[in-house]
Design an enzyme around this catalytic site. Structure first.
Site, PDB file in Angstrom:
ATOM      1  CE  LYS A 149      -2.150  -1.211   3.671  1.00 26.58           C
ATOM      2  NZ  LYS A 149      -1.739  -2.536   3.752  1.00 26.58           N
ATOM      3  CB  THR A 150       3.643   2.399   2.189  1.00 27.37           C
ATOM      4  OG1 THR A 150       3.098   2.206   3.224  1.00 27.37           O
ATOM      5  CG2 THR A 150       4.835   3.593   2.232  1.00 27.37           C
ATOM      6  CG  ASP A 191      -0.036   3.516   6.934  1.00 27.45           C
ATOM      7  OD1 ASP A 191      -0.792   2.920   6.388  1.00 27.45           O
ATOM      8  OD2 ASP A 191       1.302   2.865   7.151  1.00 27.45           O
ATOM      9  CB  THR A 227      -4.838  -3.356   8.360  1.00 31.16           C
ATOM     10  OG1 THR A 227      -4.869  -2.526   9.556  1.00 31.16           O
ATOM     11  CG2 THR A 227      -3.424  -2.922   7.737  1.00 31.16           C
ATOM     12  NE  ARG A 260       6.505  -4.241   5.371  1.00 31.57           N
ATOM     13  CZ  ARG A 260       5.477  -3.484   5.609  1.00 31.57           C
ATOM     14  NH1 ARG A 260       4.734  -4.019   6.563  1.00 31.57           N
ATOM     15  NH2 ARG A 260       5.232  -2.430   4.988  1.00 31.57           N
TER      16      ARG A 260
END
Length: 357
Positions: A92-93, A137, A186, A245
Site C-alpha cells: 500500500k505504501t 496510513d 488494514t 514484505r
C-alpha cells in the site's frame, strides 16, 4: 500556531515522528510478521518499485489505477482520492509513492495515529502544494474531529478554522489547493461510510500467489546482489505467507546464512536449511504458530477449546494468539473458529504428522 481544539504546530510535528507501527505483544519479534520494523523500512526504501510497470502482482489494481492516473494526466488535473485496503506488507505504501511518481507530484506521508486533533490535520492541509499527494496510513485510526474536517477538505478543498473561543469565536474558511489523498487501511470496515464514499477509487490488495512472490524474490535478489537460483527463490516464496514484505525479510536471512555457510549462493537446499534455523517451516508457520497447533492437538485432542485456555497453554497473551497467530492459521485452513471454541482441521493433524483420535 494554536488551533481551536488546543493543538499546536509543535504537537503536529511531534506526531509525524511517531510512525512506528504497533501491535500485540511479541508481534515485532517474529520473522514472519507482516508489520514493518526499522530494518525493513530502511531496506524497503531501496527495494520499492518506482512505477506501475515495475510493481509485481495485484494485476487488477494496477490496471485500474493506471487508467485513473492516465486520465488525470490527460486532463491536467489532480488524480481522484484513492483508498487502499488490505493486510500489512502487500504494497500500500509503495503504491502511494508510485501514484506520486506517476503524477510527477511531491508526496507527504503521515499516519492516522499521528493526527490526534483537527488542528494537526489543518496544519498539514494548509501547507500542501497544488497537486501534492498526501498519504495517510492507518486512516481508520484518525481522531473523529480530524475525520470530520477531512470530509470538507476532500470534497470542497476547504477547511474552516475556528478563531477564538465562546460566543466570540469566528469560523474562517481556508481554501486549499487541489490535492490527492491516498488513504491506507488494514481494516476498511472501521471507516465510516461518509469518509469511504469520498474516495474516487477504492482498491483491495490481495495476498500474492507463489509465482508472483518468486518474481519479487528475484527482483530483490538482483538489487541486493544475492545469487538465487529458481528453486531457491521458489522455496523462499513458498514460506512467505503471500506477503512481499515477508519474502524480502526471509531473503535477507537466507542471504546471511548462505554468505556464512554456502559461499553466498542460494539454492533450495540452502534456503530450506537457513529457514529451518529461523524456525520457519515449509508452509510459513513459525514457532508461535506451531505452538498453538501443538497445544490444540496434543493437549486438547483437536478442540474445541476456548481462546483463553489455549493462550495459557502456549504461554502467550490472549490478544497475541487471537491477533497474531490465528489469522494465518485460519487462512491456511489449519484452524477453525466456532461458537464452542477453536477446532483443529484435518490439515493441521496432517501438517504436524499426527493421527486424529
Amino acid at each position: 500556531m494554536t488551533w481551536d481544539d488546543g493543538s499546536t504546530d509543535g504537537a503536529y510535528r511531534a506526531g509525524l515522528d511517531d510512525l512506528t507501527p504497533g501491535g500485540p505483544a511479541g508481534e515485532a519479534e517474529r520473522l514472519v510478521d507482516a508489520g514493518a520494523d526499522s530494518e525493513d523500512s530502511a531496506v524497503e526504501a531501496a527495494l520499492r518499485p518506482k512505477s506501475l510497470a515495475e510493481f509485481v502482482g495485484q494485476p487488477k489494481v494496477r490496471q485500474q489505477l493506471d487508467l485513473v492516473l492516465k486520465a488525470a494526466r490527460q486532463r491536467g488535473a489532480s488524480a481522484d482520492h484513492v483508498l487502499l485496503s488490505g493486510a500489512p506488507g502487500l504494497g500500500k505504501t509503495t503504491l502511494s509513492m508510485i501514484i506520486a511518481s506517476e503524477m510527477g507530484a511531491p508526496i507527504r506521508i503521515t499516519s492516522g495515529p499521528a493526527i490526534q486533533h483537527a488542528g494537526d490535520l489543518a496544519a498539514i492541509l494548509s501547507s500542501l502544494q497544488e497537486g501534492e499527494v498526501l498519504f495517510l496510513d492507518e486512516i481508520h485510526r484518525m481522531s473523529r474531529p480530524a475525520e470530520e474536517m477531512l470530509y470538507m477538505a476532500m470534497e470542497d478543498f476547504r477547511v474552516d478554522v475556528i478563531v477564538g473561543k465562546g460566543p466570540g469565536a469566528t469560523a474562517i474558511p481556508l481554501e486549499l489547493p487541489p490535492f490527492t489523498l491516498v488513504g491506507a487501511t488494514t481494516r476498511a470496515g472501521l471507516l465510516p461510510p461518509p469518509l469511504r464514499d469520498r474516495f474516487g477509487f477504492t482498491a483491495h490488495m490481495e495476498f500474492y500467489e507463489p509465482e508472483e512472490l518468486e518474481r519479487v524474490v528475484h527482483r530483490s535478489a538482483r538489487l541486493l546482489d544475492v545469487a538465487v537460483d529458481e528453486a531457491g527463490a521458489a522455496e523462499i516464496a513458498g514460506r512467505s505467507r503471500g506477503t512481499p514484505r515477508i519474502a524480502n525479510r526471509l531473503l535477507r536471512r537466507v542471504r546471511d546464512y548462505a554468505q556464512v555457510e554456502a559461499e553466498g549462493h542460494v539454492t533450495r537446499e540452502i534456503a530450506a536449511r537457513a529457514l529451518a534455523v529461523y524456525e520457519v517451516d515449509e508452509r510459513g508457520l513459525d514457532r508461535l504458530d506451531r505452538a498453538v497447533l501443538q497445544a490444540l492437538l496434543k493437549l486438547f485432542g483437536g478442540g474445541p477449546v476456548g481462546l483463553s485456555t489455549l493462550a495459557v497453554a502456549v504461554g502467550e497473551e490472549r490478544e497475541t494468539v487471537e491477533e497474531v497467530a490465528e489469522p494465518f492459521l485460519v487462512r491456511e485452513g489449519l484452524l477453525a473458529r466456532t461458537p464452542r471454541g477453536r477446532v483443529a482441521t484435518p490439515a493441521a493433524w496432517a501438517h504436524l504428522g499426527l493421527t486424529p483420535p
